[in-house]
Design an enzyme around this catalytic site. Structure first.
Site, PDB file in Angstrom:
ATOM      1  CG  HIS A  72       2.249   3.152  -7.688  1.00  0.00           C
ATOM      2  ND1 HIS A  72       2.693   4.187  -8.464  1.00  0.00           N
ATOM      3  CD2 HIS A  72       2.768   3.382  -6.451  1.00  0.00           C
ATOM      4  CE1 HIS A  72       3.450   4.997  -7.744  1.00  0.00           C
ATOM      5  NE2 HIS A  72       3.503   4.537  -6.514  1.00  0.00           N
ATOM      6  CG  ASN A 145       6.683   8.317  -7.619  1.00  0.00           C
ATOM      7  OD1 ASN A 145       6.245   7.293  -8.141  1.00  0.00           O
ATOM      8  ND2 ASN A 145       6.551   8.582  -6.340  1.00  0.00           N
ATOM      9  CG  HIS A 336      12.618  -5.680  -5.396  1.00  0.00           C
ATOM     10  ND1 HIS A 336      12.505  -4.785  -4.348  1.00  0.00           N
ATOM     11  CD2 HIS A 336      13.431  -6.680  -4.946  1.00  0.00           C
ATOM     12  CE1 HIS A 336      13.225  -5.214  -3.326  1.00  0.00           C
ATOM     13  NE2 HIS A 336      13.795  -6.357  -3.663  1.00  0.00           N
ATOM     14  CE1 TYR A 359       8.994  -0.370  -3.133  1.00  0.00           C
ATOM     15  CE2 TYR A 359       7.876  -0.685  -5.214  1.00  0.00           C
ATOM     16  CZ  TYR A 359       8.281   0.144  -4.194  1.00  0.00           C
ATOM     17  OH  TYR A 359       7.950   1.467  -4.218  1.00  0.00           O
TER      18      TYR A 359
HETATM   19 FE1  HDE Z   1       6.337   2.363  -3.864  1.00  0.00          FE
HETATM   20  N1  HDE Z   1       5.331   0.638  -3.643  1.00  0.00           N
HETATM   21  N2  HDE Z   1       6.651   2.438  -1.884  1.00  0.00           N
HETATM   22  N3  HDE Z   1       7.218   4.205  -4.039  1.00  0.00           N
HETATM   23  N4  HDE Z   1       6.042   2.350  -5.815  1.00  0.00           N
HETATM   24  C1  HDE Z   1       4.732  -0.056  -4.626  1.00  0.00           C
HETATM   25  O1  HDE Z   1       4.875  -2.384  -4.931  1.00  0.00           O
HETATM   26  C2  HDE Z   1       6.490   1.417  -1.027  1.00  0.00           C
HETATM   27  C3  HDE Z   1       7.727   4.954  -3.037  1.00  0.00           C
HETATM   28  C4  HDE Z   1       6.515   3.231  -6.741  1.00  0.00           C
HETATM   29  O2  HDE Z   1       4.290  -0.014 -11.699  1.00  0.00           O
HETATM   30  C5  HDE Z   1       4.214  -1.401  -4.169  1.00  0.00           C
HETATM   31  O3  HDE Z   1       4.439  -3.913  -6.534  1.00  0.00           O
HETATM   32  C6  HDE Z   1       6.960   1.772   0.283  1.00  0.00           C
HETATM   33  C7  HDE Z   1       8.543   6.017  -3.546  1.00  0.00           C
HETATM   34  C8  HDE Z   1       6.032   2.897  -8.057  1.00  0.00           C
HETATM   35  O4  HDE Z   1       4.333  -1.892 -10.575  1.00  0.00           O
HETATM   36  C9  HDE Z   1       4.670  -1.463  -2.704  1.00  0.00           C
HETATM   37  C10 HDE Z   1       7.367   3.070   0.177  1.00  0.00           C
HETATM   38  C11 HDE Z   1       8.488   5.881  -4.903  1.00  0.00           C
HETATM   39  C12 HDE Z   1       5.245   1.759  -7.874  1.00  0.00           C
HETATM   40  C13 HDE Z   1       5.358  -0.128  -2.526  1.00  0.00           C
HETATM   41  C14 HDE Z   1       7.179   3.473  -1.176  1.00  0.00           C
HETATM   42  C15 HDE Z   1       7.651   4.751  -5.193  1.00  0.00           C
HETATM   43  C16 HDE Z   1       5.268   1.444  -6.477  1.00  0.00           C
HETATM   44  C17 HDE Z   1       2.762  -1.647  -4.436  1.00  0.00           C
HETATM   45  C18 HDE Z   1       7.912   3.981   1.260  1.00  0.00           C
HETATM   46  C19 HDE Z   1       9.154   6.761  -5.962  1.00  0.00           C
HETATM   47  C20 HDE Z   1       4.484   1.006  -8.944  1.00  0.00           C
HETATM   48  C21 HDE Z   1       2.693  -2.702  -5.516  1.00  0.00           C
HETATM   49  C22 HDE Z   1       9.141   3.628   1.764  1.00  0.00           C
HETATM   50  C23 HDE Z   1      10.579   6.732  -5.896  1.00  0.00           C
HETATM   51  C24 HDE Z   1       5.336  -0.026  -9.596  1.00  0.00           C
HETATM   52  C25 HDE Z   1       4.059  -3.069  -5.758  1.00  0.00           C
HETATM   53  C26 HDE Z   1       4.583  -0.699 -10.708  1.00  0.00           C
HETATM   54  C27 HDE Z   1       4.615   0.345  -5.908  1.00  0.00           C
HETATM   55  C28 HDE Z   1       5.923   0.198  -1.356  1.00  0.00           C
HETATM   56  C29 HDE Z   1       7.460   4.776  -1.627  1.00  0.00           C
HETATM   57  C30 HDE Z   1       7.376   4.353  -6.539  1.00  0.00           C
HETATM   58  C31 HDE Z   1       3.613  -1.752  -1.691  1.00  0.00           C
HETATM   59  C32 HDE Z   1       6.958   0.896   1.510  1.00  0.00           C
HETATM   60  C33 HDE Z   1       9.326   7.041  -2.727  1.00  0.00           C
HETATM   61  C34 HDE Z   1       6.323   3.631  -9.352  1.00  0.00           C
HETATM   62  O5  HDE Z   1       5.584  -2.489  -2.504  1.00  0.00           O
END
Ligand code: HDE
Length: 682
Positions: A72, A145, A336, A359
């Site tokens: 993202h 999402n 987060h 997060y």
């Molecule tokens: Fe994320 N995801 N994600 N994700 N995610 C990040 O956090 C992660 C997942 C989502 O505009 C990271 O600050 C794991 C689902 C958005 O700042 C990180 C797993 C959904 C955003 C991270 C998922 C999301 C992130 C990268 C699997 C929809 C952007 C930078 C378990 C429900 C937020 C950050 C923004 C961002 C980890 C799966 C949505 C690495 C481990 C499912 C919208 O922490």
């Protein structure tokens, strides 16, 4: 509670600095006398270490970048507010969901998942839809999402899916694209991805605008009321403008013509005072009904079909203010999923559980230490007090001697709060089981809902999905991977798998699709609301036009809130046959047909008539191939007739008898695409 909105504003205001009209100083406040030349021993001599201004300026510059988000990375945000319309008191003790009319400030960041920070907006990808609610009880982050499910079922596989979809490590290609070997190898060898891939290949993954996408919390959460009773919930956001998409060829061209297409669309619409609105609601399932469904409600690769579990809307989010500074706000915002308020709780969804770790962890690196909650965009609107101290870039000056709990020197403060006092008390779910690394058998059905999705699509939507598969799998170099993908998707639809196989040069599959005939109409975009306002029309025009006709049409478009660009051979003004003047704001070179929802062909005269007509014909041909409505003025008909476009659906010709011109054209603009247009006839 209007208050909290003002409080967030006031909080941000404290940090705003306007440098306009000010004297330049160093960061120490010293007035600078020369910002053009470094301090040297002689005008042609070496630079001196003593030049503290040079050193400070370069050092700051050298450290201006922070790591982009690991996923993202490319995103764009805006401020707004959430207003509660229907009390959720029966289901949750969350304060901001009690009294209708309560307003809560929000900040939303939209994003793509895969590409780097500088990648294009219109790539085929999931869009992030992350919302920070600054409530009176602390920040609640709904980090969702635009697709209601996910690729994988367990967080332990997240690094794998991300490594597979990111550019391949040996050559860093391709940028911001899933159309490559490692991703499809991952898909075929991790078949829990099937349902998500159907969505990713669908029009949902190429939205027309952030303003025209749905949002989903994806996971199953819990709402908990004052009596401690809980319900399972899934969060939904529905855009008031409806859900609309680009076509793939157009999306790829926009990526070149205007890589900032989505952020520009959001920015411009907010600047023009067009509010951006989403209704928000939840699907709810009683705890007693947890095992009533033919899917596991803890499995994030499954939807709860809306026809079975309706969405109960409770309020509206309105985005109405652009950021002042993208880095300070959009880049530094830290979402987060673990930021919750009393009355909102988690479940044992194994994808959600892993996110609860990830997060905070990622932000420690990205924002350089544990104090990022103090960055203005991340601060809650309510006071916060604890014994956390120190760390890089601490801004608070915590006064007093005591930084531990429990204590007597500070009267045992800061003190904890009971449930009654608004303390967060985790839901007392009963948990038992053996320590085991395994997945529940109830997570094993990977194809029924993938087929449900396919069954719910209209003909054009199915065609787009098929073409997307053929594009993506066609880019895969390994014939073995291409075959594996085809052999996997026969489980979803045999016709689809055969179409892919034939197009990508592998054997037709052996198997059969799963036996699911049900559909969920809510999944199709075909019945989404449609409005003309905020859509963009390009008026293609030369001199000698019929001023009365053009003025009336443009006025009618503007009255409906349609955005109009006047496009010609040069900027400046043009004069019509009747002396009416128009101002051009784009030229055939500075814009492109892919940047418009519709064209109005006025035609006219130009110094180089042949080039002028050829430019217009190219615009028409492209818009026609992308199924867009085209309006033709009396002076534009001759040029239109020489283009590839044919009269038919979505082609509105002013001089045709019985055509009520502006109104029929506006209806066509509202319709947006004419899928029944046969673009392949001569
Ligand atoms: Fe994320 N995801 N994600 N994700 N995610 C990040 O956090 C992660 C997942 C989502 O505009 C990271 O600050 C794991 C689902 C958005 O700042 C990180 C797993 C959904 C955003 C991270 C998922 C999301 C992130 C990268 C699997 C929809 C952007 C930078 C378990 C429900 C937020 C950050 C923004 C961002 C980890 C799966 C949505 C690495 C481990 C499912 C919208 O922490």
């Amino acid at each position: 509670m209007e208050n909290s909105q003002n409080r967030k504003e006031a909080q941000l205001e404290q940090f705003r600095v306007n440098n306009f009209g000010k004297k330049m100083t160093t960061n120490q406040g010293l007035k600078v006398s020369n910002d053009e030349d470094s301090l040297k021993a002689g005008v042609r001599g070496p630079t001196l270490m003593e030049d503290f201004h040079l050193r400070e300026k370069l050092t700051h510059f050298d450290h201006e970048r922070i790591p982009e988000r690991v996923v993202h990375a490319r995103g764009f945000g805006a401020h707004g507010e959430f207003e509660l319309h229907r009390s959720m008191k029966e289901f949750t003790r969350a304060k901001f969901l009690q009294e209708p009319g309560t307003k809560t400030p929000v900040f939303i960041r939209f994003s793509t998942v895969v590409g780097s920070k500088g990648s294009a907006d219109t790539v085929r990808d999931v869009r992030g839809f992350a919302i920070k609610f600054y409530t009176e009880e602390g920040n609640f982050d709904l980090v969702g999402n635009n697709i209601p499910i996910f690729f994988i079922q367990d967080a332990i596989k997240f690094p794998d899916v991300v490594h597979a979809i990111k550019p391949e490590p040996h050559n860093e290609m391709p940028q911001a694209a899933s159309a490559h070997d490692t991703f499809w190898d991952f898909v075929a060898n991790n078949q829990e991805t099937a349902h998500m891939i159907m969505w990713l290949m669908s029009d949902r993954a190429i939205p027309r605008s952030f303003r025209m996408m749905q949002g989903f919390g994806v996971h199953t959460f819990r709402l908990v009321n004052e009596e401690g009773k809980a319900k399972f919930v899934k969060f939904h956001l529905k855009p008031l403008l409806g859900v609309h998409s680009l076509v793939w060829d157009e999306a790829q061209k926009i990526a070149g013509k205007d890589p900032d297409f989505h952020r520009r669309d959001l920015w411009e619409n907010i600047e023009h005072g067009n509010v951006v609105e989403y209704e928000i609601g939840v699907q709810m399932i009683d705890e007693d009904d947890e095992f009533m469904f033919d899917f596991d409600i803890l499995d994030a690769t499954k939807i709860w079909p809306e026809e079975i579990v309706p969405v109960r809307m409770f309020g509206k989010i309105t985005l109405n203010r652009n950021v002042d500074n993208v880095f300070a706000e959009t880049e530094q915002v830290a979402f987060h999923i673990g930021n919750v308020v009393p009355g909102i709780d988690f479940t044992n969804d194994p994808l959600l559980q892993g996110r609860l770790f990830s997060y905070l962890d990622t932000q420690l690196l990205r924002l350089g230490g544990p104090n990022f909650a103090e960055i203005p965009i991340n601060r809650p609107v309510c006071p916060f007090h604890n014994n956390q101290r120190d760390g890089f870039s601490r801004q608070r000056i915590d006064v007093g001697q005591v930084a531990y709990h429990k204590n007597s020197l500070a009267n045992n403060t800061p003190s904890t709060s009971t449930w009654k006092e608004g303390g967060y008390v985790h839901y007392a779910e009963k948990v038992e089981g053996r320590v085991i690394q395994a997945r529940s058998e109830s997570f094993n059905d990977h194809f029924s809902q993938a087929r449900l999705f396919w069954n719910s699509m209209t003909g054009p939507e199915k065609r787009h999905i098929t073409d997307a598969f053929i594009f993506e799998v066609g880019k895969v170099q390994s014939a073995s991977v291409r075959q594996q993908v085809v052999d996997m998707f026969v489980n979803v639809d045999r016709g689809l798998a055969i179409a892919i196989a034939d197009a990508v040069g592998v054997n037709r599959p052996e198997g059969q699709q799963v036996d699911v005939t049900a559909s969920s109409p809510a999944l199709s975009q075909s019945t989404t609301p449609k409005y003309p306002n905020t859509l963009k029309v390009g008026v293609l025009i030369g001199s000698g036009f019929n001023g009365k006709e053009v003025k009336a049409v443009v006025k009618a478009l503007l009255n409906q809130g349609v955005a109009v660009d006047i496009v010609g051979e040069h900027l400046g003004s043009l004069t019509g046959a009747d002396g009416v003047k128009v101002m051009l704001n784009e030229t055939f070179l500075t814009t492109s047909p892919v940047l418009f929802d519709s064209l109005y062909i006025v035609g006219g005269k130009s110094k180089n008539q042949a080039k002028f007509e050829s430019d217009i014909r190219e615009f028409i041909n492209e818009a026609y191939r992308h199924y867009k409505p085209i309006g033709v003025a009396s002076t534009g008909e001759a040029i239109f007739n020489k283009s590839d476009a044919k009269p038919g659906p979505g082609i509105i010709i002013a001089s045709e008898s019985g055509v009520e011109f502006p109104s029929t054209f506006i209806q066509a603009i509202t319709e947006q695409r004419f899928w029944n247009r046969n673009i392949y006839t001569n």
